[in-house]
Design an enzyme around this catalytic site. Structure first.
Site, PDB file in Angstrom:
ATOM      1  N   ARG A 122     -57.962 -69.058   1.742  1.00  0.00           N
ATOM      2  CA  ARG A 122     -56.962 -68.066   2.164  1.00  0.00           C
ATOM      3  C   ARG A 122     -56.809 -67.019   1.069  1.00  0.00           C
ATOM      4  O   ARG A 122     -56.345 -67.330  -0.024  1.00  0.00           O
ATOM      5  CB  ARG A 122     -55.615 -68.757   2.444  1.00  0.00           C
TER       6      ARG A 122
ATOM      7  N   LYS B 195     -43.624 -75.836   5.739  1.00  0.00           N
ATOM      8  CA  LYS B 195     -43.409 -75.810   7.196  1.00  0.00           C
ATOM      9  C   LYS B 195     -44.571 -76.506   7.929  1.00  0.00           C
ATOM     10  O   LYS B 195     -44.355 -77.372   8.765  1.00  0.00           O
ATOM     11  CB  LYS B 195     -43.273 -74.356   7.693  1.00  0.00           C
TER      12      LYS B 195
ATOM     13  N   ARG C 116     -45.592 -61.535  -0.073  1.00  0.00           N
ATOM     14  CA  ARG C 116     -45.174 -62.387   1.060  1.00  0.00           C
ATOM     15  C   ARG C 116     -43.704 -62.769   0.899  1.00  0.00           C
ATOM     16  O   ARG C 116     -42.950 -62.782   1.885  1.00  0.00           O
ATOM     17  CB  ARG C 116     -46.053 -63.649   1.144  1.00  0.00           C
TER      18      ARG C 116
ATOM     19  N   ARG D 123     -53.365 -74.330  -3.723  1.00  0.00           N
ATOM     20  CA  ARG D 123     -54.106 -74.403  -2.455  1.00  0.00           C
ATOM     21  C   ARG D 123     -55.167 -73.323  -2.384  1.00  0.00           C
ATOM     22  O   ARG D 123     -56.243 -73.527  -1.823  1.00  0.00           O
ATOM     23  CB  ARG D 123     -53.139 -74.277  -1.266  1.00  0.00           C
TER      24      ARG D 123
ATOM     25  N   ARG E 145     -40.022 -64.344  12.590  1.00  0.00           N
ATOM     26  CA  ARG E 145     -39.956 -63.865  11.206  1.00  0.00           C
ATOM     27  C   ARG E 145     -39.247 -62.527  11.105  1.00  0.00           C
ATOM     28  O   ARG E 145     -39.143 -61.981   9.998  1.00  0.00           O
ATOM     29  CB  ARG E 145     -41.376 -63.687  10.679  1.00  0.00           C
TER      30      ARG E 145
HETATM   31  P1  AP5 Z   1     -47.493 -75.590   3.771  1.00  0.00           P
HETATM   32  O1  AP5 Z   1     -47.015 -76.789   4.500  1.00  0.00           O
HETATM   33  O2  AP5 Z   1     -48.736 -74.925   4.198  1.00  0.00           O
HETATM   34  O3  AP5 Z   1     -46.331 -74.492   3.654  1.00  0.00           O
HETATM   35  P2  AP5 Z   1     -45.866 -73.414   4.741  1.00  0.00           P
HETATM   36  O4  AP5 Z   1     -44.389 -73.312   4.627  1.00  0.00           O
HETATM   37  O5  AP5 Z   1     -46.473 -73.720   6.042  1.00  0.00           O
HETATM   38  O6  AP5 Z   1     -46.418 -72.094   4.079  1.00  0.00           O
HETATM   39  P3  AP5 Z   1     -47.700 -71.186   4.487  1.00  0.00           P
HETATM   40  O7  AP5 Z   1     -48.738 -71.290   3.463  1.00  0.00           O
HETATM   41  O8  AP5 Z   1     -48.079 -71.451   5.856  1.00  0.00           O
HETATM   42  O9  AP5 Z   1     -47.116 -69.783   4.183  1.00  0.00           O
HETATM   43  P4  AP5 Z   1     -46.741 -68.656   5.189  1.00  0.00           P
HETATM   44  O10 AP5 Z   1     -45.515 -69.046   5.869  1.00  0.00           O
HETATM   45  O11 AP5 Z   1     -46.702 -67.380   4.408  1.00  0.00           O
HETATM   46  O12 AP5 Z   1     -48.065 -68.590   6.045  1.00  0.00           O
HETATM   47  P5  AP5 Z   1     -48.332 -68.420   7.584  1.00  0.00           P
HETATM   48  O13 AP5 Z   1     -49.603 -69.081   7.852  1.00  0.00           O
HETATM   49  O14 AP5 Z   1     -47.150 -68.765   8.397  1.00  0.00           O
HETATM   50  O15 AP5 Z   1     -47.582 -76.026   2.217  1.00  0.00           O
HETATM   51  C1  AP5 Z   1     -48.086 -75.134   1.248  1.00  0.00           C
HETATM   52  C2  AP5 Z   1     -48.840 -75.939   0.171  1.00  0.00           C
HETATM   53  O16 AP5 Z   1     -47.907 -76.778  -0.501  1.00  0.00           O
HETATM   54  C3  AP5 Z   1     -49.920 -76.878   0.744  1.00  0.00           C
HETATM   55  O17 AP5 Z   1     -50.999 -76.922  -0.127  1.00  0.00           O
HETATM   56  C4  AP5 Z   1     -49.206 -78.247   0.820  1.00  0.00           C
HETATM   57  O18 AP5 Z   1     -50.095 -79.308   0.698  1.00  0.00           O
HETATM   58  C5  AP5 Z   1     -48.271 -78.140  -0.384  1.00  0.00           C
HETATM   59  N1  AP5 Z   1     -47.023 -78.905  -0.184  1.00  0.00           N
HETATM   60  C6  AP5 Z   1     -46.272 -78.970   0.940  1.00  0.00           C
HETATM   61  N2  AP5 Z   1     -45.185 -79.734   0.752  1.00  0.00           N
HETATM   62  C7  AP5 Z   1     -45.240 -80.144  -0.547  1.00  0.00           C
HETATM   63  C8  AP5 Z   1     -44.393 -80.960  -1.340  1.00  0.00           C
HETATM   64  N3  AP5 Z   1     -43.266 -81.507  -0.864  1.00  0.00           N
HETATM   65  N4  AP5 Z   1     -44.756 -81.166  -2.623  1.00  0.00           N
HETATM   66  C9  AP5 Z   1     -45.876 -80.613  -3.132  1.00  0.00           C
HETATM   67  N5  AP5 Z   1     -46.738 -79.855  -2.418  1.00  0.00           N
HETATM   68  C10 AP5 Z   1     -46.416 -79.613  -1.144  1.00  0.00           C
HETATM   69  O19 AP5 Z   1     -48.512 -66.844   7.671  1.00  0.00           O
HETATM   70  C11 AP5 Z   1     -49.596 -66.198   7.061  1.00  0.00           C
HETATM   71  C12 AP5 Z   1     -49.578 -64.735   7.420  1.00  0.00           C
HETATM   72  O20 AP5 Z   1     -49.741 -64.583   8.841  1.00  0.00           O
HETATM   73  C13 AP5 Z   1     -48.270 -63.978   7.112  1.00  0.00           C
HETATM   74  O21 AP5 Z   1     -48.228 -63.530   5.775  1.00  0.00           O
HETATM   75  C14 AP5 Z   1     -48.355 -62.834   8.110  1.00  0.00           C
HETATM   76  O22 AP5 Z   1     -49.272 -61.855   7.674  1.00  0.00           O
HETATM   77  C15 AP5 Z   1     -48.956 -63.516   9.342  1.00  0.00           C
HETATM   78  N6  AP5 Z   1     -47.900 -64.058  10.219  1.00  0.00           N
HETATM   79  C16 AP5 Z   1     -47.706 -65.365  10.545  1.00  0.00           C
HETATM   80  N7  AP5 Z   1     -46.659 -65.495  11.366  1.00  0.00           N
HETATM   81  C17 AP5 Z   1     -46.166 -64.237  11.571  1.00  0.00           C
HETATM   82  C18 AP5 Z   1     -45.067 -63.734  12.296  1.00  0.00           C
HETATM   83  N8  AP5 Z   1     -44.246 -64.544  12.993  1.00  0.00           N
HETATM   84  N9  AP5 Z   1     -44.860 -62.394  12.278  1.00  0.00           N
HETATM   85  C19 AP5 Z   1     -45.676 -61.559  11.598  1.00  0.00           C
HETATM   86  N10 AP5 Z   1     -46.718 -61.991  10.856  1.00  0.00           N
HETATM   87  C20 AP5 Z   1     -46.961 -63.316  10.845  1.00  0.00           C
HETATM   88 MG    MG Z   2     -47.853 -72.699   7.300  1.00  0.00          MG
END
Ligand code: AP5
Ligand code: MG
Length: 206
Positions: free
Chosen positions: A150, A30, A162, A144, A105
């Site tokens: 992280r 994302k 997660r 990562r 979410r």
């Molecule tokens: P990346 O692009 O970072 O993936 P992502 O979908 O953004 O996943 P996140 O790591 O952000 O996971 P998340 O959704 O759990 O975390 P968030 O920060 O939202 O890519 C991931 C890796 O893969 C990177 O290294 C990238 O380079 C690699 N990659 C990407 N595309 C690729 C490809 N095509 N091929 C190979 N490699 C690739 O949330 C974190 C925490 O915050 C949650 O657990 C929760 O505690 C809290 N939180 C956030 N939002 C909320 C909410 N709305 N409600 C409640 N809690 C929340």
């Molecule tokens: Mg993300």
């Protein structure tokens, strides 16, 4: 939208703004894809995960609260997340549109977002899910985690938690947006460029 609000400005805003929800499991790409799409479509990218991590870096009260959930891979409570998101949207009144990354979410967050946007004569244009298998995602996140700092990326049990949070609380939003005719799936496996191309085609066809 109420009839009394139907003026040209609000009509243009309602029909021509692009507001996207990027949806998908942890690691689905994302954030990676949002960074390309925001430039291409001139959108403001809001990642609630990034906002929480900024709060944690700045050691705010919200950051301390969020950290206690994020370190375990649990979702942060709805109301603080909704308030933070709305505040971020309010800070960008000139935006041509938004990419919501990692929000909503839960069903409560989705309902709050619809209400909040409706008050601003805005709506969600599309919710786009990046689809990928758990095992590939675990590999990406552990990789990562070696350098990102992280804590939620460094331990497979936390990553699986997660996924569990996603399966129980977030996955039901597929039905929520399907009922609104706004749900789209995109294959999230492939090179980053290939996936950007898929997303671009889809957004251009909306
Ligand atoms: P990346 O692009 O970072 O993936 P992502 O979908 O953004 O996943 P996140 O790591 O952000 O996971 P998340 O959704 O759990 O975390 P968030 O920060 O939202 O890519 C991931 C890796 O893969 C990177 O290294 C990238 O380079 C690699 N990659 C990407 N595309 C690729 C490809 N095509 N091929 C190979 N490699 C690739 O949330 C974190 C925490 O915050 C949650 O657990 C929760 O505690 C809290 N939180 C956030 N939002 C909320 C909410 N709305 N409600 C409640 N809690 C929340
Ligand atoms: Mg993300």
């Amino acid at each position: 939208m109420e009839k009394s609000h139907l003026n040209w400005v609000s009509l243009v805003k309602y029909f021509f703004m692009i507001n996207l929800v990027l949806f998908g499991k942890p690691g689905a790409g994302k954030g990676t894809q949002a960074s390309f799409l925001k430039a291409q479509f001139n959108l403001i990218h809001i990642s609630t995960g990034d906002l929480f991590r900024n709060h944690i870096s700045n050691q705010t009260d919200l950051g301390k609260l969020a950290k206690s959930y994020m370190d375990q891979g649990d979702l942060v409570p709805d109301q603080v997340t909704i308030d933070m998101l709305e505040n971020e949207v309010d800070q960008n009144p000139q935006a041509k549109g938004f990419i919501f990354d990692g929000f909503p979410r839960t069903e409560a967050q989705a309902e709050a977002l619809d209400l909040f946007l409706a008050k601003k004569e805005m709506n969600i244009s599309a919710t786009i899910a990046l689809e990928a298998d758990d095992e590939i995602l675990i590999e990406r996140l552990l990789e990562r985690g070696k350098s990102s700092g992280r804590t939620d990326d460094q331990d497979e049990d936390k990553i699986r938690n997660r996924f569990e949070e996603y399966n129980t609380k977030t996955a039901p939003l597929r039905a929520y947006y399907t009922n609104q005719n706004k749900f789209h799936s995109v294959n999230g496996i492939g090179t980053i460029e290939e996936i950007t191309t898929r997303l671009t085609h889809l957004i251009n066809s909306l």
